[in-house]
Motif scaffolding. Sequence first.
Motif, PDB file in Angstrom:
ATOM      1  N   ASP A 157      -6.043   3.656   7.139  1.00  0.00           N
ATOM      2  CA  ASP A 157      -5.502   4.285   5.934  1.00  0.00           C
ATOM      3  C   ASP A 157      -6.584   4.296   4.863  1.00  0.00           C
ATOM      4  OD1 ASP A 157      -3.106   4.576   7.188  1.00  0.00           O
ATOM      5  OD2 ASP A 157      -2.100   2.932   6.139  1.00  0.00           O
ATOM      6  N   ASP A 170      -5.912  12.242  -4.740  1.00  0.00           N
ATOM      7  CA  ASP A 170      -5.028  11.206  -5.278  1.00  0.00           C
ATOM      8  C   ASP A 170      -3.894  10.902  -4.297  1.00  0.00           C
ATOM      9  OD1 ASP A 170      -4.177   9.326  -7.122  1.00  0.00           O
ATOM     10  OD2 ASP A 170      -2.915  10.734  -8.204  1.00  0.00           O
ATOM     11  N   SER A 171      -4.263  10.735  -3.033  1.00  0.00           N
ATOM     12  CA  SER A 171      -3.251  10.466  -2.008  1.00  0.00           C
ATOM     13  C   SER A 171      -3.860   9.628  -0.895  1.00  0.00           C
ATOM     14  CB  SER A 171      -2.711  11.776  -1.430  1.00  0.00           C
ATOM     15  OG  SER A 171      -3.742  12.495  -0.770  1.00  0.00           O
ATOM     16  N   VAL A 172      -2.983   9.019  -0.096  1.00  0.00           N
ATOM     17  CA  VAL A 172      -3.419   8.213   1.045  1.00  0.00           C
ATOM     18  C   VAL A 172      -3.375   9.057   2.304  1.00  0.00           C
ATOM     19  CG1 VAL A 172      -2.871   6.216   2.490  1.00  0.00           C
ATOM     20  CG2 VAL A 172      -2.684   6.052  -0.016  1.00  0.00           C
ATOM     21  N   TYR A 217      -7.616   5.913   0.820  1.00  0.00           N
ATOM     22  CA  TYR A 217      -7.205   6.595  -0.405  1.00  0.00           C
ATOM     23  C   TYR A 217      -8.224   7.666  -0.740  1.00  0.00           C
ATOM     24  CZ  TYR A 217      -5.607   7.407  -5.160  1.00  0.00           C
ATOM     25  OH  TYR A 217      -5.135   7.993  -6.307  1.00  0.00           O
ATOM     26  N   ASN A 218      -7.785   8.922  -0.758  1.00  0.00           N
ATOM     27  CA  ASN A 218      -8.647  10.049  -1.093  1.00  0.00           C
ATOM     28  C   ASN A 218      -8.602  10.253  -2.608  1.00  0.00           C
ATOM     29  OD1 ASN A 218      -9.692  12.687  -1.582  1.00  0.00           O
ATOM     30  ND2 ASN A 218      -9.324  13.231   0.559  1.00  0.00           N
ATOM     31  N   HIS A 219      -9.698   9.937  -3.280  1.00  0.00           N
ATOM     32  CA  HIS A 219      -9.724  10.011  -4.743  1.00  0.00           C
ATOM     33  C   HIS A 219      -9.684  11.446  -5.235  1.00  0.00           C
ATOM     34  CE1 HIS A 219     -10.501   5.685  -5.419  1.00  0.00           C
ATOM     35  NE2 HIS A 219     -11.108   5.765  -4.249  1.00  0.00           N
ATOM     36  N   LEU A 222       0.830  -1.194   0.000  1.00  0.00           N
ATOM     37  CA  LEU A 222       0.000   0.000   0.000  1.00  0.00           C
ATOM     38  C   LEU A 222       0.871   1.252   0.000  1.00  0.00           C
ATOM     39  CD1 LEU A 222      -2.696  -1.020   2.646  1.00  0.00           C
ATOM     40  CD2 LEU A 222      -2.777  -1.274   0.163  1.00  0.00           C
ATOM     41  N   CYS A 265     -13.519   8.269  -0.496  1.00  0.00           N
ATOM     42  CA  CYS A 265     -12.371   7.794   0.302  1.00  0.00           C
ATOM     43  C   CYS A 265     -12.469   6.280   0.446  1.00  0.00           C
ATOM     44  CB  CYS A 265     -12.357   8.450   1.682  1.00  0.00           C
ATOM     45  SG  CYS A 265     -11.908  10.199   1.678  1.00  0.00           S
ATOM     46  N   LEU A 297      -8.330   1.382   2.932  1.00  0.00           N
ATOM     47  CA  LEU A 297      -7.320   0.423   2.495  1.00  0.00           C
ATOM     48  C   LEU A 297      -6.851  -0.502   3.608  1.00  0.00           C
ATOM     49  CD1 LEU A 297      -5.022   2.885   0.499  1.00  0.00           C
ATOM     50  CD2 LEU A 297      -6.873   1.473  -0.410  1.00  0.00           C
TER      51      LEU A 297
END
Length: 564
Positions: free
Chosen positions: A332, A339-341, A334-336, A54, A317, A320
């Motif tokens: 954790d 584009d980041s975790v 992933y923020n779409h 990840l 979001c 993960l």
Amino acid sequence: MQRRHFLATAATSAAAALLSAGCDKVPRTLEGGFTGIDMARGHALRDLLTTGTLPAPALVRRTQVVIAGGGVAGLAAARSLRLAGVHDFALLELEDEAGGNSRGGQVNGIACPLGAHYLPVPGDDAREVQNLLEELGLRQRVAGRWRYDERHLCHSPQERLFFEGEWQEGLLPVQGVGAATLAQYRRFAERVQALGQAARFTMPMLKSFDSKRSIAPVQKALDAITFGEWLVRENLDDPHLRWYLDYCCRDDYGAGTARVSAWAGIHYFASRHGFHAPGDAAPEEREGVLTWPEGNGWLTRRLAAPLQDGGQLRTACSVLRIAEGRHGVEVDAYNHATDSVERWQAQRCIVALPVMVAARVVQQPPAFLREAARRLQWAPWLVANIHIDAPLADRPGAAPAWDNVLYGDTNPGGLGYVDAGHQRLDPRAVLAGPTVLSYYQALGDVPQGRAQLANQPWTHWAQAALAALSGPHPDLPRRATRIDITRYGHAMAIPTPGVLGFLSQMGLQRPSNTRNQRSHGDRTAWLPTPTTARLAFAHSDWSGYSVFEEAFTRGHGAGLAVAR
């Protein structure tokens, strides 16, 4: 009755006019596409989890409680936290709008459901849902009795069946059936009544358990076999009865009598208002259904609104990883949008995710979660929202209704359609202009149904829906302007044999501290919820099947468990 008579008369006139005026018109070019669920986003999450590597978090956030999943259970958990005075939490949802399979949408400006489209008037076992409806103003006490707002109850006529070339009132085939069929209807009604007296069938189902979290011997016996096997044992083989029972199972469970347990088949009726053969007296309130043009999206949007105002709702979001530690939980996501975790650190986490997803994202998952993911099966589901620009021609018989079902639907798993315009207060408007027909198809019994749902183009499903509905409505291809297809790869858990017994014996924990229960006036008892030291699990999967009452009650209980 006046509204029913008006609709019947107007439908007859409209049918004649449309058939004579439009019989030689060429079908128009159809617009549409997939909508509602971002299947690519979900598959990307699956593939990322499969790799085992990840991305590192780019940002760390802190809160008291993280809710993973924004379906009905997650929204109910958030409401429960707020009622208990806990406002420091974040709800993470994969899609761009919360609500899960109870969301609503629009086609050409007309509201329509993207999934679940009604809520039966809840019985006293569903006190948590009753309290929500009271809070939303849908239910109030008048002269010592509870009364529901009639504007939100399904208008009459409620349902009809296309059977033997014409429409009949109700969904149980009765028009022209013989004495042998009616006799089997009565015998099945007697068996449902007897079993309902022998054991508790409740909704939510967890209130069927006794103080030792056990189920009655009669329920264990029913849970051991399929509904189809039980019907054979009972010599209930009439094709009309079997069709109706198979339809009921697909409607609530996503699969038919050959897959669901006999407990589930009986529970469908015994937990509500029973089964009533034609001519038998039935409780007047058994037909009470709450519905809206956007379906249960009306409810989920009201549950989500205070979270949006308070900044607790985080959509787009993908969760993960959920790691439970000695001093807290790390989540954790992933923020779409960025584009980041992002990493969330919290004291507790409510895992309101489907069991199959939870088993993948929870690190070192507890044994009951691993076993639940192994045992449960899920049905894929399809909703085709068909915008029509004018009233449809109609076959003879019962007047246009809210719920319209086809006996022997040409599509496997076809469940008929609901009319989004049926709840309009002016009956003349129901037949005067455009509306949206929401056609449902349960694919739990269809070979490779999930793969077909993922790989077939939207036009495949759109044309199949048009073909099925063209029997009762031959002018539909000319009236349809757009069809939006919503796909659910794992829409609902299927209550197969053994699921009830497993869920009742997996060691659910009952909190002992009732301080928060008293503090916000909740009159119900504490609800058992699957928990570990810092995780509480909430989803309709933990009931073995998916309806609003189950998901809401599970989420409510998880919120109370975390807030204690």
